[in-house]
Design a protein around this motif. Structure first.
Motif, PDB file in Angstrom:
ATOM      1  N   UNK A   8       0.817  -1.223   0.000  1.00 39.47           N
ATOM      2  CA  UNK A   8       0.000   0.000   0.000  1.00 39.47           C
ATOM      3  C   UNK A   8       0.851   1.274   0.000  1.00 39.47           C
ATOM      4  N   UNK A   9       1.940   1.273   0.757  1.00 37.89           N
ATOM      5  CA  UNK A   9       2.842   2.428   0.778  1.00 37.89           C
ATOM      6  C   UNK A   9       3.435   2.647  -0.605  1.00 37.89           C
ATOM      7  N   UNK A  51       0.931   8.510   8.616  1.00 38.01           N
ATOM      8  CA  UNK A  51       2.224   7.867   8.853  1.00 38.01           C
ATOM      9  C   UNK A  51       3.267   8.361   7.848  1.00 38.01           C
ATOM     10  N   UNK A  52       2.882   8.438   6.579  1.00 40.48           N
ATOM     11  CA  UNK A  52       3.820   8.883   5.544  1.00 40.48           C
ATOM     12  C   UNK A  52       4.219  10.346   5.732  1.00 40.48           C
ATOM     13  N   UNK A  57       7.686  11.471   3.927  1.00 39.18           N
ATOM     14  CA  UNK A  57       7.684  10.939   2.568  1.00 39.18           C
ATOM     15  C   UNK A  57       6.664  11.661   1.696  1.00 39.18           C
ATOM     16  N   UNK A  58       5.648  12.239   2.348  1.00 37.64           N
ATOM     17  CA  UNK A  58       4.658  13.056   1.654  1.00 37.64           C
ATOM     18  C   UNK A  58       4.415  14.308   2.486  1.00 37.64           C
ATOM     19  N   UNK A  59       3.769  15.296   1.864  1.00 42.91           N
ATOM     20  CA  UNK A  59       3.438  16.534   2.578  1.00 42.91           C
ATOM     21  C   UNK A  59       2.118  17.058   2.040  1.00 42.91           C
ATOM     22  N   UNK A  74      -2.220  15.994  -1.318  1.00 41.53           N
ATOM     23  CA  UNK A  74      -0.920  15.573  -0.802  1.00 41.53           C
ATOM     24  C   UNK A  74       0.050  15.479  -1.974  1.00 41.53           C
ATOM     25  N   UNK A  75       1.331  15.686  -1.675  1.00 38.27           N
ATOM     26  CA  UNK A  75       2.363  15.575  -2.695  1.00 38.27           C
ATOM     27  C   UNK A  75       3.518  14.729  -2.173  1.00 38.27           C
ATOM     28  N   UNK A  76       4.249  14.161  -3.090  1.00 41.49           N
ATOM     29  CA  UNK A  76       5.447  13.399  -2.777  1.00 41.49           C
ATOM     30  C   UNK A  76       6.564  14.383  -2.428  1.00 41.49           C
TER      31      UNK A  76
END
Length: 125
Positions: A8-9, A51-52, A57-59, A74-76
């Protein structure tokens, strides 16, 4: 050695590698990327997004109101892109080893087809 990334991640990061998305967009994209094999529920997705974010890992990218509801995009991040690239490299290496070994595979007993062919072709189990 780091642990393999959970599917999933991997799929969420892959979805966001195409550009910022909101939750429903991520859910739809993950289903598309996985050819329908992975269907994230909203609760699962938002827990993963939290969690990410904590792992950087994301924002959050932006928020907008659509039909009276707040939509958060959300963005990477650079760290997320690096983590995804590392996982892609690891998957590629493992896949190459498996492909080489399958190409050289000779079934016990001299048969012409690999033992797994009956299973993958829908044969007896």
């Amino acid at each position: 050695m780091s642990r393999a990334m959970q599917e999933p991640t991997f799929l969420i990061l892959t979805a966001l590698a195409d550009g910022p998305q909101h939750g429903y967009g991520i859910i739809s994209d993950v289903e598309r990327i996985s050819a329908g094999r992975t269907r994230l529920r909203a609760g699962t997705l938002y827990a993963a997004l939290d969690r990410l974010q904590a792992e950087r890992l994301i924002a959050p990218d932006r928020e907008e109101v659509v039909d009276g509801r707040l939509r958060r995009y959300y963005r990477l991040t650079e760290d997320g892109a690096a983590a995804l690239a590392a996982e892609v490299d690891a998957l590629r290496r493992r896949t190459e080893v498996a492909a080489r070994r399958l190409a050289a595979f000779r079934p016990v007993g001299g048969g012409s087809a690999p033992a797994f062919a009956a299973h993958s072709a829908g044969g007896p189990r």
